[in-house]
Design an enzyme around this catalytic site. Structure first.
Site, PDB file in Angstrom:
ATOM      1  N   PRO A 111      -4.122  11.996   4.307  1.00 13.33           N
ATOM      2  CA  PRO A 111      -4.621  11.507   3.015  1.00 13.33           C
ATOM      3  C   PRO A 111      -6.139  11.465   3.001  1.00 13.33           C
ATOM      4  O   PRO A 111      -6.786  11.223   4.033  1.00 13.33           O
ATOM      5  CB  PRO A 111      -4.060  10.079   2.925  1.00 13.33           C
ATOM      6  N   GLY A 112      -6.673  11.688   1.815  1.00 11.67           N
ATOM      7  CA  GLY A 112      -8.104  11.452   1.612  1.00 11.67           C
ATOM      8  C   GLY A 112      -8.307  10.002   1.210  1.00 11.67           C
ATOM      9  O   GLY A 112      -7.737   9.088   1.816  1.00 11.67           O
ATOM     10  N   TYR A 153     -10.715   5.147  14.846  1.00 13.09           N
ATOM     11  CA  TYR A 153      -9.720   5.549  13.829  1.00 13.09           C
ATOM     12  C   TYR A 153      -9.564   7.068  13.788  1.00 13.09           C
ATOM     13  O   TYR A 153      -8.430   7.588  13.776  1.00 13.09           O
ATOM     14  CB  TYR A 153     -10.184   5.008  12.481  1.00 13.09           C
ATOM     15  N   ASN A 159       3.621   5.160   9.202  1.00 13.19           N
ATOM     16  CA  ASN A 159       2.587   4.881   8.194  1.00 13.19           C
ATOM     17  C   ASN A 159       1.708   3.695   8.571  1.00 13.19           C
ATOM     18  O   ASN A 159       0.574   3.609   8.109  1.00 13.19           O
ATOM     19  CB  ASN A 159       3.272   4.622   6.847  1.00 13.19           C
ATOM     20  N   ALA A 160       2.205   2.776   9.423  1.00  7.47           N
ATOM     21  CA  ALA A 160       1.432   1.572   9.758  1.00  7.47           C
ATOM     22  C   ALA A 160       0.080   1.975  10.340  1.00  7.47           C
ATOM     23  O   ALA A 160       0.003   2.867  11.188  1.00  7.47           O
ATOM     24  CB  ALA A 160       2.197   0.716  10.762  1.00  7.47           C
ATOM     25  N   GLY A 161      -0.961   1.329   9.887  1.00  5.17           N
ATOM     26  CA  GLY A 161      -2.283   1.657  10.410  1.00  5.17           C
ATOM     27  C   GLY A 161      -3.281   0.564  10.115  1.00  5.17           C
ATOM     28  O   GLY A 161      -3.106  -0.233   9.191  1.00  5.17           O
ATOM     29  N   GLY A 191       0.813  -1.221   0.000  1.00  5.50           N
ATOM     30  CA  GLY A 191       0.000   0.000   0.000  1.00  5.50           C
ATOM     31  C   GLY A 191       0.841   1.263   0.000  1.00  5.50           C
ATOM     32  O   GLY A 191       1.875   1.371  -0.668  1.00  5.50           O
ATOM     33  N   THR A 216      -7.775  -0.441  10.449  1.00  5.65           N
ATOM     34  CA  THR A 216      -9.151  -0.018  10.739  1.00  5.65           C
ATOM     35  C   THR A 216      -9.889  -1.179  11.399  1.00  5.65           C
ATOM     36  O   THR A 216      -9.632  -2.353  11.084  1.00  5.65           O
ATOM     37  CB  THR A 216      -9.913   0.388   9.458  1.00  5.65           C
TER      38      THR A 216
HETATM   39  P1  NAP Z   1      -2.840  -1.034   4.144  1.00  4.32           P
HETATM   40  O1  NAP Z   1      -2.775  -1.308   2.674  1.00  4.32           O
HETATM   41  O2  NAP Z   1      -3.858  -1.740   4.968  1.00  4.32           O
HETATM   42  O3  NAP Z   1      -1.361  -1.282   4.753  1.00  4.32           O
HETATM   43  C1  NAP Z   1      -1.134  -1.076   6.117  1.00  4.32           C
HETATM   44  C2  NAP Z   1       0.267  -1.518   6.449  1.00  4.32           C
HETATM   45  O4  NAP Z   1       0.471  -1.329   7.878  1.00  4.32           O
HETATM   46  C3  NAP Z   1       0.495  -3.000   6.163  1.00  4.32           C
HETATM   47  O5  NAP Z   1       1.776  -3.198   5.618  1.00  4.32           O
HETATM   48  C4  NAP Z   1       0.361  -3.625   7.547  1.00  4.32           C
HETATM   49  O6  NAP Z   1       1.076  -4.813   7.720  1.00  4.32           O
HETATM   50  C5  NAP Z   1       0.993  -2.541   8.405  1.00  4.32           C
HETATM   51  N1  NAP Z   1       0.650  -2.726   9.818  1.00  4.32           N
HETATM   52  C6  NAP Z   1      -0.577  -2.899  10.348  1.00  4.32           C
HETATM   53  N2  NAP Z   1      -0.499  -3.072  11.678  1.00  4.32           N
HETATM   54  C7  NAP Z   1       0.826  -3.031  11.982  1.00  4.32           C
HETATM   55  C8  NAP Z   1       1.551  -3.159  13.208  1.00  4.32           C
HETATM   56  N3  NAP Z   1       0.925  -3.389  14.380  1.00  4.32           N
HETATM   57  N4  NAP Z   1       2.902  -3.045  13.176  1.00  4.32           N
HETATM   58  C9  NAP Z   1       3.550  -2.843  12.004  1.00  4.32           C
HETATM   59  N5  NAP Z   1       2.920  -2.704  10.806  1.00  4.32           N
HETATM   60  C10 NAP Z   1       1.563  -2.804  10.812  1.00  4.32           C
HETATM   61  O7  NAP Z   1      -3.077   0.511   4.425  1.00  4.32           O
HETATM   62  P2  NAP Z   1      -2.787   1.794   3.518  1.00  4.32           P
HETATM   63  O8  NAP Z   1      -4.045   2.156   2.840  1.00  4.32           O
HETATM   64  O9  NAP Z   1      -1.535   1.620   2.751  1.00  4.32           O
HETATM   65  O10 NAP Z   1      -2.601   2.863   4.689  1.00  4.32           O
HETATM   66  C11 NAP Z   1      -1.339   3.310   5.164  1.00  4.32           C
HETATM   67  C12 NAP Z   1      -1.574   4.419   6.173  1.00  4.32           C
HETATM   68  O11 NAP Z   1      -2.296   5.485   5.549  1.00  4.32           O
HETATM   69  C13 NAP Z   1      -2.406   3.978   7.380  1.00  4.32           C
HETATM   70  O12 NAP Z   1      -1.913   4.577   8.548  1.00  4.32           O
HETATM   71  C14 NAP Z   1      -3.784   4.508   7.059  1.00  4.32           C
HETATM   72  O13 NAP Z   1      -4.545   4.740   8.211  1.00  4.32           O
HETATM   73  C15 NAP Z   1      -3.439   5.787   6.328  1.00  4.32           C
HETATM   74  N6  NAP Z   1      -4.504   6.274   5.462  1.00  4.32           N
HETATM   75  C16 NAP Z   1      -4.957   5.531   4.424  1.00  4.32           C
HETATM   76  C17 NAP Z   1      -5.988   6.025   3.614  1.00  4.32           C
HETATM   77  C18 NAP Z   1      -6.533   5.267   2.438  1.00  4.32           C
HETATM   78  O14 NAP Z   1      -7.497   5.757   1.827  1.00  4.32           O
HETATM   79  N7  NAP Z   1      -5.974   4.126   2.081  1.00  4.32           N
HETATM   80  C19 NAP Z   1      -6.562   7.268   3.919  1.00  4.32           C
HETATM   81  C20 NAP Z   1      -6.091   7.991   5.010  1.00  4.32           C
HETATM   82  C21 NAP Z   1      -5.055   7.486   5.765  1.00  4.32           C
HETATM   83  P3  NAP Z   1       0.482  -6.255   7.296  1.00  4.32           P
HETATM   84  O15 NAP Z   1       0.625  -6.341   5.813  1.00  4.32           O
HETATM   85  O16 NAP Z   1       1.339  -7.197   8.030  1.00  4.32           O
HETATM   86  O17 NAP Z   1      -0.951  -6.275   7.747  1.00  4.32           O
END
Ligand code: NAP
Length: 242
Positions: free
Chosen positions: A179-180, A149, A83-85, A18, A87
């Site tokens: 980010p949106g 969240y 960046n880790a997050g 991601g 929901t």
């Molecule tokens: P994603 O595809 O779900 O990827 C999240 C990453 O975080 C994965 O690599 C996951 O690892 C890792 N992670 C989760 N829990 C963890 C932990 N306890 N320790 C270490 N790593 C951990 O999410 P994304 O969409 O790329 O989002 C990245 C960030 O942007 C997040 O913080 C999210 O809240 C934020 N964000 C995203 C959006 C959006 O629309 N996508 C919007 C606003 C903000 P695993 O692969 O092992 O699960």
């Protein structure tokens, strides 16, 4: 291009996929030596990364050990990207206090604190550092089903502004990106009808990409952004103009 002599080792959490994978790739292209921290890693190696460490950001001892190990093995850390997050959506009146509320706070807010806490003493000793925390548009407006969240991501903004104040005189900046709607596994997990409705609300007429966020991280990490600290940069296609 990061051509300064400042420490050029960067840690990116959630770097396996991601937005975190895109951040890692763009930082590597910008001259950073990128170390990935993640819970699990995909089988194929991400070429942008100098190392892949299995770390649960919710576990302070594991984070501190990984940061100290990174300093010893790879050299001075100049940048951390939280960046880790995760929901765990539910309406507040139905939200489980542990598996939904605490789980999200522990990763999204406390996890970011853990990495800042472990990296800051190193940065302060060298009088240089960049901290970029990935918050969310929903921190600024709330969101149905995301009390956990939104609260975690809003807490991240307040934490970042506090850290920015504490460290501004030591050459350390701390900023958030909000980010949106970004096209990743996280949003693809949404109900299809909600996904279509959310995407239709974006004024620029498309969903965001992980590269849209990565470009903002590269900017906030660069020498060009050394006068920017304690700020929240919205990257949302115009969906929210706070
Ligand atoms: P994603 O595809 O779900 O990827 C999240 C990453 O975080 C994965 O690599 C996951 O690892 C890792 N992670 C989760 N829990 C963890 C932990 N306890 N320790 C270490 N790593 C951990 O999410 P994304 O969409 O790329 O989002 C990245 C960030 O942007 C997040 O913080 C999210 O809240 C934020 N964000 C995203 C959006 C959006 O629309 N996508 C919007 C606003 C903000 P695993 O692969 O092992 O699960």
């Amino acid at each position: 291009m990061n051509t300064s002599v400042a420490p050029n080792v960067a840690i990116v959490t959630g770097a396996g996929r991601g937005i975190g994978a895109a951040i890692s790739e763009q930082l590597a292209r910008d001259g950073w030596r990128v170390l990935g921290f993640d819970l699990t890693w995909p089988a194929t190696n991400a070429p942008a990364l100098q190392s892949r460490t299995q770390v649960d950001v919710a576990d302070y001892d594991a984070v501190a050990q990984a940061v100290d190990g990174a300093e010893a093995t790879h050299g001075p850390i100049g940048l951390v990207v939280n960046n880790a997050g995760i929901t765990r959506d539910a309406a507040a009146h139905k939200m489980d206090p542990r598996s939904q509320w605490s789980a999200v706070l522990n990763v999204n807010l406390t996890g970011a604190f853990h990495l800042c806490r472990a990296a800051l003493p190193h940065m302060r000793a060298r009088k240089f550092g960049r901290i970029v925390n990935i918050s969310s548009m929903n921190a600024l407006r709330g969101q149905f089903g995301q009390a956990n969240y939104a609260a975690a991501k809003a807490g991240m903004i307040a934490m970042t502004k506090s850290i920015a104040q504490e460290n501004a005189s030591l050459g350390i900046t701390a900023n958030c990106i909000a980010p949106g709607f970004i096209d990743t596994d996280m949003t693809r997990a949404m109900r299809p009808d909600i996904l279509v409705a959310e995407a239709a609300k974006i004024p620029v007429g498309r969903k965001g990409t992980p590269d849209d966020i990565a470009a903002a991280v590269v900017f906030l990490s660069s020498a060009a952004a050394s006068f920017i600290t304690g700020q929240v940069l919205s990257v949302n296609g115009g969906q929210l103009m706070p």
